[in-house]
Every structure is written in structure tokens, then in C-alpha cells.
Enzyme design. Sequence first.
Site, short mmCIF file in Angstrom:
data_model
loop_
_atom_site.label_atom_id
_atom_site.label_comp_id
_atom_site.label_asym_id
_atom_site.label_seq_id
_atom_site.Cartn_x
_atom_site.Cartn_y
_atom_site.Cartn_z
CB SER A 14 127.04 6.99 -18.54
OG SER A 14 126.61 7.09 -19.98
CB SER B 295 124.95 7.63 -22.72
OG SER B 295 125.92 7.47 -23.12
CB THR C 296 130.77 2.35 -21.46
OG1 THR C 296 132.14 2.93 -21.15
CG2 THR C 296 129.95 2.23 -20.21
CE LYS D 233 133.02 1.67 -25.92
NZ LYS D 233 133.53 2.75 -26.52
CG ASP E 250 133.31 5.17 -29.88
OD1 ASP E 250 132.27 5.58 -29.39
OD2 ASP E 250 133.54 3.74 -29.37
CB ALA F 188 139.68 5.76 -26.90
#
Length: 284
Positions: free
Chosen positions: A16, A18, A63, A67, A103, A131
Site C-alpha cells: 500500500s 497510503s 482496503t 471494505k 473513492d 472499484a
Amino acid sequence: MEKTKLCVIGDPVEHSLSPVIHNAVLSGAALPYEYGRVRVRAGETADFLCRAREEGYAGFNATMPHKTALVDLMDELDADAQLFGAVNTVVLRDGKARGCNTDGRGFLQMLADGGIAPEGKTVTVLGAGGAARAVVLKLAQAGAARIFVCNRTLEKAAALERIFPDRITACPFTARTLGDCALFSDLLVNTTPMGMTAVADQFASFAFLRALPQGAPVCDLIYSPPETALLAAAKALGHPTLNGLGMLIHQAIFALEEFTGTQIDAQAVLPRIRAALREQIPTE
């Protein structure tokens, strides 16, 4: 001064980016938080939420595979988390856990940075996974006139169609259908993993791109590699292209605003973020 904890949870989570993005912003803004990674396996989501409360976390990002599991664990949900049925940002404040999803907002901001306004447009979206759900439903909210969702499992696309039946059309993922949808599209978005490094399943052909109107942008949510085969083929045909790095960055900025209660000037922090990311992945 001791800093308040933030993190991203997932399994796997070592890859990740992030922490790179969040810490670049936090250090630049001198905000008293530190951001890390925590591996949390499927089935351990609720346990980590309890641990985060006990250890004084201000919140965390999530993630896969957490979720959807987080939705029923939240005290409150923002509108996007409710609509998408998924949480990527958990804010722990005043004894409550508030689930958000940044998102879709990140995707729209990426489009705006590229000068793309979805209102009144026809869009073809490839894929119908998590997504895609954020992308498709946010496009519908933003006023896209028609969204073709092309997916190999048609029922997944049909589930999205049922939410906005006047805007969304479920379509099979076939060469003929892709070409037919592209013919009427002002924007094409790939949300599938096809094009990622080391993914076995790849596009068989990019012939459908020839049906796109001249100048229609092509967006791929993949950011590594920075130019997928899809984007390279679209660029060769003269289409503007965007990869998914902007979405990754903007959803993180929106999450930090939720965590800290501080408005962040995205344009001011973008150079710092991109400089930090250059050490991890190619960004050009």
C-alpha cells in the site's frame, strides 16, 4: 509531542502507498498524526476496530478484504458509503465510528484535474467490481447521461443498472459490444485489473478503441505501470489518457480531511506527494 495514530488495514497491505501519501501531506502541514500499515486478515475486521478504539487511533483506511465488512460495524455511514455498500475510511471520534467512502470523490477530482466533466456525457466502464461500483455510481450522481457497464459476469453489471436504471446499462464484455458502446461514448474507463503487471488475464484486442469518437479521453484506474497497454493504444490513436494515480492521491486527501477535520489545499500538497511517490513507483 506524541502523534495520534492513523493507518491502512488490509491483507495484503505491505504494497500500500497510503502511508507514503498521507505522511507526505501530514509532514508538510505539520499535523500531529502518524500513518502506518497494519495487516488485518479477513474475519478480523471487528477485532481491529476494537483495538483501534482502545489504542486511541483517530481513524484508519481499509482496503481488501475489509471494505464491505466494515459497513455493518459502523455507528454512522456517509452517503457514499451507503450507496457503494463499502467503507474505505473510518473516523473514530467522540466514541463513534463513522464510515466514509472517498473513492468516488477521488475519481471525480481526478477527472476534473484532467479537464473532464461527466455531466451529460456517455461513458463506457469496463468491469463491475468494487472499484467500478464507486466509479459508475459517482458518474451517475455527477450527471452522466448514459453509462454502459461492460462485464463478463453480466449479473454484476445488472446489479448496478438496477440502482440507476435510467442512466446505467449492463452489457456483456465482448469485442462486438465493446465496439458498439465505444462508438457512442465521450469517455472510456477501465476498472479491471487487465493491464497490471503480473496479471495473467489481459486484453485480447484494442480494436474497440477505433470506434471511440476522436478526442474522447481514455482512463485506466491502474497506476503501475503508469502507462498500460490500453493507454498506450489509446494515445497512439490520438486520445487523451489518464492513469489512476490521481484517484489514489485525491481519495487519500479526502480521507485525511475526514480524519483531521482540516481542509487540505490539494494543489499545494500535490508536488510533495508526487515527489514522495517517485521513490516508490514511476509517476510519469
